[in-house]
Design a protein around this motif. Sequence first.
Motif, mmCIF file in Angstrom:
data_model
loop_
_atom_site.group_PDB
_atom_site.id
_atom_site.type_symbol
_atom_site.label_atom_id
_atom_site.label_comp_id
_atom_site.label_asym_id
_atom_site.label_seq_id
_atom_site.Cartn_x
_atom_site.Cartn_y
_atom_site.Cartn_z
ATOM 1 N N UNK A 122 0.846 -1.195 0.000
ATOM 2 C CA UNK A 122 0.000 0.000 0.000
ATOM 3 C C UNK A 122 0.877 1.239 0.000
ATOM 4 N N UNK A 123 0.606 2.133 -0.946
ATOM 5 C CA UNK A 123 1.293 3.431 -0.983
ATOM 6 C C UNK A 123 0.280 4.477 -0.542
ATOM 7 N N UNK A 124 0.428 4.996 0.692
ATOM 8 C CA UNK A 124 -0.548 5.953 1.205
ATOM 9 C C UNK A 124 -0.439 7.301 0.491
ATOM 10 N N UNK A 125 -1.590 7.958 0.376
ATOM 11 C CA UNK A 125 -1.650 9.316 -0.169
ATOM 12 C C UNK A 125 -1.946 10.251 1.002
ATOM 13 N N UNK A 126 -0.928 10.868 1.545
ATOM 14 C CA UNK A 126 -1.092 11.826 2.627
ATOM 15 C C UNK A 126 -1.490 11.200 3.951
ATOM 16 N N UNK A 127 -1.802 12.039 4.924
ATOM 17 C CA UNK A 127 -2.162 11.554 6.256
ATOM 18 C C UNK A 127 -3.372 10.619 6.251
ATOM 19 N N UNK A 128 -4.354 10.887 5.378
ATOM 20 C CA UNK A 128 -5.534 10.013 5.307
ATOM 21 C C UNK A 128 -5.133 8.600 4.894
ATOM 22 N N UNK A 129 -4.146 8.479 4.032
ATOM 23 C CA UNK A 129 -3.669 7.167 3.612
ATOM 24 C C UNK A 129 -3.036 6.391 4.749
ATOM 25 N N UNK A 130 -2.245 7.074 5.581
ATOM 26 C CA UNK A 130 -1.633 6.412 6.740
ATOM 27 C C UNK A 130 -2.702 5.954 7.730
#
Length: 157
Positions: A122-130
Amino acid sequence: MARERGFYVDTVERTSTAGPDALWAAVEGLGGERGWHGTDRLWFLRALPNRASLPPSRLRHREDPDRLAEGRRLDWWTVEALERGRHLRLRSLVRMPGEAWLDIALLPGPGGTVRYRQTTVFRPAGPAGHLYWYAMLVPHRAVLGRLADDVLRAAAG
């Protein structure tokens, strides 16, 4: 679970006495009308947020019921890489704050066994991704652990 160069990586590994051809047939048979074994309902729930904006054919779709091919759809995935009998990489089409892949590899194991390795990337997009990764970690581990067990069970007959 590991974090590598901005990606989250989680691997499930099992050893099977089923032959590599039987294991590959179980892997290549996933999805479409056959579903995802015992995890089918859980995947269905995961895809619910996408149902509002996508027609059902985008969530349950497989061009060929028996063989996968690079670039083809497999339900809510795209086949990104395929080395028949050895490796399958799926890229998720599900809406989320980041990008996700499911990687399945069959490797030689000790004593003529086969190692089944299933990796989620998984490659998160910004804080929401984390936040998404950590919120979904326990459910994903349950679903993907069960999927690995089901594939091995299907291969064993």
